[in-house]
Design an enzyme around this catalytic site. Structure first.
Site, short mmCIF file in Angstrom:
data_model
loop_
_atom_site.label_atom_id
_atom_site.label_comp_id
_atom_site.label_asym_id
_atom_site.label_seq_id
_atom_site.Cartn_x
_atom_site.Cartn_y
_atom_site.Cartn_z
N GLU A 155 -13.03 -13.45 11.58
CA GLU A 155 -13.10 -12.88 10.23
C GLU A 155 -12.94 -13.93 9.14
O GLU A 155 -11.83 -14.26 8.75
CB GLU A 155 -12.03 -11.79 10.03
CG GLU A 155 -12.11 -11.16 8.64
CD GLU A 155 -11.05 -10.09 8.37
OE1 GLU A 155 -10.21 -9.83 9.24
OE2 GLU A 155 -11.08 -9.52 7.26
N LYS A 185 -16.69 -10.49 11.66
CA LYS A 185 -16.23 -9.55 10.62
C LYS A 185 -16.32 -10.26 9.28
O LYS A 185 -15.36 -10.91 8.84
CB LYS A 185 -14.79 -9.10 10.93
CG LYS A 185 -14.19 -8.22 9.84
CD LYS A 185 -12.91 -7.55 10.32
CE LYS A 185 -12.26 -6.77 9.19
NZ LYS A 185 -11.19 -5.89 9.67
N ARG A 193 0.83 -1.20 0.00
CA ARG A 193 0.00 0.00 0.00
C ARG A 193 0.87 1.25 0.00
O ARG A 193 0.57 2.23 -0.69
CB ARG A 193 -0.95 -0.01 1.20
CG ARG A 193 -1.80 -1.28 1.24
CD ARG A 193 -3.29 -1.06 1.35
NE ARG A 193 -3.97 -2.32 1.04
CZ ARG A 193 -4.66 -3.05 1.90
NH1 ARG A 193 -4.83 -2.63 3.14
NH2 ARG A 193 -5.22 -4.19 1.53
N ARG A 223 -9.13 -0.38 4.20
CA ARG A 223 -8.97 0.46 3.01
C ARG A 223 -10.04 1.55 2.89
O ARG A 223 -9.74 2.69 2.55
CB ARG A 223 -8.98 -0.41 1.75
CG ARG A 223 -7.66 -1.10 1.51
CD ARG A 223 -7.79 -2.25 0.53
NE ARG A 223 -8.46 -3.40 1.13
CZ ARG A 223 -8.67 -4.54 0.49
NH1 ARG A 223 -8.29 -4.68 -0.77
NH2 ARG A 223 -9.25 -5.56 1.09
N SER A 240 -14.21 -4.05 4.35
CA SER A 240 -14.54 -3.37 3.10
C SER A 240 -14.09 -4.16 1.88
O SER A 240 -14.70 -4.05 0.81
CB SER A 240 -14.02 -1.93 3.08
OG SER A 240 -12.62 -1.85 3.24
N GLY A 241 -13.02 -4.93 2.02
CA GLY A 241 -12.67 -5.95 1.03
C GLY A 241 -12.43 -5.50 -0.40
O GLY A 241 -12.73 -6.24 -1.33
N GLY A 242 -11.94 -4.27 -0.60
CA GLY A 242 -11.66 -3.83 -1.96
C GLY A 242 -12.78 -3.02 -2.60
O GLY A 242 -12.68 -2.61 -3.76
P1 13P Z 1 -10.45 -4.07 4.34
O1 13P Z 1 -11.54 -3.26 4.97
O2 13P Z 1 -9.44 -3.27 3.57
O3 13P Z 1 -10.97 -5.27 3.62
O4 13P Z 1 -9.56 -4.65 5.53
C1 13P Z 1 -10.19 -5.22 6.59
C2 13P Z 1 -9.25 -6.16 7.21
O5 13P Z 1 -8.83 -5.96 8.32
C3 13P Z 1 -8.86 -7.35 6.45
O6 13P Z 1 -8.31 -8.28 7.33
#
Ligand code: 13P
Length: 342
Positions: free
Chosen positions: A178, A220, A34, A295, A262-264
């Site tokens: 998660e 999550k 990143r 993100r 948020s996952g992208g």
């Molecule tokens: P994102 O919201 O960028 O998907 O990251 C969450 C996260 O902690 C992934 O493990």
């Protein structure tokens, strides 16, 4: 384990109206990628400077109840020498810690991954507690493809996720569980719904087998979305319908809060989709619907900062603005027009 006043207090501090969680726990390879995108070399010092910039943003305590940290951040300080953990607790934010050690290929399941990090976990948890962490995170990933995720990957990942959650609770931490079904692929939203439902069923069976107390966990999950390469995008209403249906079928009412990743998704998509779900909260939705974004909260701020100390105030303003909008979505009070407000 039930009732447990320590775990109860942590859940109470994390699950609050209009607040959610920031994931700032990128592993070294992830944060290095990143930072490289904004032209910054990843060193212990640049990672400290970046995270210190984010966490010292005045006012974030109104929108964030918790922040998930990466191991090295627990030992780092601001420019003036204040421990970052203390910066959080002063703002009423609970410090958490990512405890998994990332993914490795799962033998017997070509192209699939298993998350590692159980060896020595109990000892590591003791050191994290001494440094002020009160909750933990462990992430499993699932790839949608031809024949994947396989039964083997679904069962093996659920098993390690449940062993982690049991270990965390035994050490006095509230575990964030998660299981992330990745956005990659050209599948449609129905396929994502089917896979997410299967994954979550397996996760809750495993948590039960391991005696995890659901009242002291947070989920999550991914939102249910069409794959990144699918030709059609889904509206927030479609995402909310599919996601809530899958969650109702799989997540027990004892779970206090669901904090999406948020996952992208873009920050705007992640916010609009969370908002649509909260607008649909009714008696059939027993959990809080909140966020645990990395993100979607950080991206605009990281682009503005790009390693320049003179841009810190502007980057902090962008970060605070994303926190505000995401917190509005957590209440079902976000509108896209709010994106333009300074
Ligand atoms: P994102 O919201 O960028 O998907 O990251 C969450 C996260 O902690 C992934 O493990």
């Amino acid at each position: 384990m039930f009732p447990d006043t320590q775990l109860e207090a942590t859940v109470r501090d994390l699950v609050q109206p209009g607040r959610g969680i920031l994931a700032a726990d990128e592993s070294i390879p992830t944060i290095t990628r990143r930072l490289a995108k904004v032209g910054v070399e990843s060193t212990e010092e640049t990672r400290r400077a970046y995270r210190s910039m984010l966490l010292t943003t005045a006012g974030i305590g109104e929108y964030l109840s918790g922040v998930i940290l990466f191991e090295e951040t627990l030992d780092q300080c601001t420019d003036d020498g204040t421990p970052l953990v203390e910066v959080l607790t002063r703002q009423g934010i609970v410090p958490g810690i990512k405890v998994d050690k990332g993914t490795v290929p799962l033998p017997g399941a070509p192209g699939e991954k298993i998350t590692q990090g159980l060896d020595g976990l109990a000892e590591r948890l003791e050191t994290y507690r001494a440094k002020g962490a009160r909750f933990t995170k462990w992430r499993d990933v699932y790839v949608i493809g031809t024949g994947t995720p396989s039964r083997l990957a679904i069962e093996a990942n659920a098993e390690v996720l449940a062993r982690y959650a049991a270990a965390a609770q035994a050490a006095g931490f509230v575990p964030i569980v998660e299981p992330e079904v990745l956005l990659d692929g050209d599948h449609d939203i129905a396929r994502c719904a089917e896979v997410t439902e299967t994954v979550l069923h397996e996760v809750y069976h495993a948590l039960h087998r391991h005696g995890v107390v659901l009242e002291y966990t947070l989920l999550k999950p991914n939102m249910v979305l069409p794959g990144k390469d699918h030709p059609a995008r889904a509206t927030p209403e479609e995402v909310a319908d599919h996601t809530l249906r899958v969650l109702r079928r799989t997540v027990p009412a004892a779970v206090p809060s669901i904090n999406f990743l948020s996952g992208g998704q873009t920050p705007e998509e992640a916010t609009a989709n969370l908002d649509a779900m909260n607008r649909r909260r009714d008696a059939t939705v027993p959990w809080e619907l909140s966020f645990s974004y990395a993100r979607a909260l950080q991206h605009p701020a990281m682009e503005i900062w790009a390693g320049r100390a003179d841009k810190a105030a502007e980057a902090q303003a962008a970060f605070l603005h994303r926190c505000q909008l995401t917190a509005a979505a957590r209440r079902g009070q976000y509108t896209p027009a709010m994106e333009r407000a300074a």
